[in-house]
Write an enzyme that holds these catalytic residues in place. Sequence first.
Site, PDB file in Angstrom:
ATOM      1  N   GLU A  46      64.633 -18.514  50.066  1.00  0.00           N
ATOM      2  CA  GLU A  46      64.504 -18.317  51.494  1.00  0.00           C
ATOM      3  C   GLU A  46      64.666 -19.914  51.800  1.00  0.00           C
ATOM      4  O   GLU A  46      65.389 -20.134  52.876  1.00  0.00           O
ATOM      5  CB  GLU A  46      63.351 -17.759  51.917  1.00  0.00           C
ATOM      6  CG  GLU A  46      63.145 -16.274  51.596  1.00  0.00           C
ATOM      7  CD  GLU A  46      62.450 -16.184  50.219  1.00  0.00           C
ATOM      8  OE1 GLU A  46      61.658 -15.044  50.268  1.00  0.00           O
ATOM      9  OE2 GLU A  46      62.323 -17.078  49.396  1.00  0.00           O
ATOM     10  N   THR A 190      63.239 -13.331   7.879  1.00  0.00           N
ATOM     11  CA  THR A 190      64.542 -13.705   8.158  1.00  0.00           C
ATOM     12  C   THR A 190      64.730 -15.215   8.231  1.00  0.00           C
ATOM     13  O   THR A 190      65.785 -15.631   7.854  1.00  0.00           O
ATOM     14  CB  THR A 190      64.562 -13.392   9.897  1.00  0.00           C
ATOM     15  OG1 THR A 190      64.429 -11.777   9.889  1.00  0.00           O
ATOM     16  CG2 THR A 190      65.857 -13.817  10.631  1.00  0.00           C
TER      17      THR A 190
END
Length: 362
Positions: A46, A190
């Site tokens: 705004e 991983t």
Amino acid sequence: MRLALREAKKGIGRTSPNPCVGAVIVKNGEVVAKGYHKKAGTPHAEIHALRSAGSAASGATMYVTLEPCNHTGKTPPCSHAVAAAGIARVIVGMEDPNPLVDGTGVTYLRERNIEVVTGVLEDECRAINRPFLKHITTGLPWIVMKAGISLDGKLNYQQGESGWITGATSVETVHRLRNIHDAIMVGHHTVAIDNPSLTTRLTRGKGRDPIRIILDSALSLAPDARPFTVESPASTWVFCAETVEEKKVRQLQSLGVRVFPVSCDANGLVLHQVFRCLAENGVTSVLVEGGAALHGAILRERLYDYANLFLAPVFAGEGGIPLLSGYFASCKEDAVSLQTPTYTRTGDDVMISGCLHYPAKK
């Protein structure tokens, strides 16, 4: 409002822990100013629009995707600025569930005889701020499953070995996903197998590296693993068991790694604690890239909100690791599913995306 949404989307992945917000000011049927929130701690949408409009804001209509704030945080309240500028009418996409706002912005404007309309394209306005909305209402981040899998549901070709399943277009798409999430998470297996850098590498445009999150209960990874040594503006955070040796903790901390000890149960690290800790440290979205045990555990705990699965037209065979381990469904009615999934071609692959639906507990 659609124009305001386009403005808001410019801030996706950059405003955390704040929401993405866009604003458009219209006067006499013409757009006189636009603005969007660029980063937490900087002016809101705004304010950018009002500054651009200048005196033209007086008597104009403002379209804004989220209710203007009505409190002083790192910036002054937007509702006060909107009223002071002489805006005559405010069209709001959705009200802000933040307890510091929660309708008070709309009330402030109406008390000053400014016409306010709410709920315009509300679903679209909610969709671009899923991480913010979950974070502010539950104290948890928006958690996304990401994986590249073969037609027979495998993450790779041989257990214990790295191996690409998906094509180059899917890889590019994954890096775009990393670019818009606060953090990327993997398990220690991983890292041990792939030794990934966990950074964002885009062929076009400059990407932003997410925070690298590694779950390693025993701090078993070598200190020279790539996530600990990669050159990156983003930091690496490791979650471990509370009983881990202090020497190991100090070794990682000496590399600039943040270490978070959490409780363990029979299944390993308590994932609710992990994600709540992330949220408390300003992380509103997490892209989880595996592996199978981590995907299965998060799904089993019903913590996933969304999935992006890249399906490659290849059969990996029996040697590969499946997408999930530790997750079971006895029948279709008991299985977790994707709500109204979307299907997007990414080169020769297909990206299947959607919010997760959990069946009622028996």
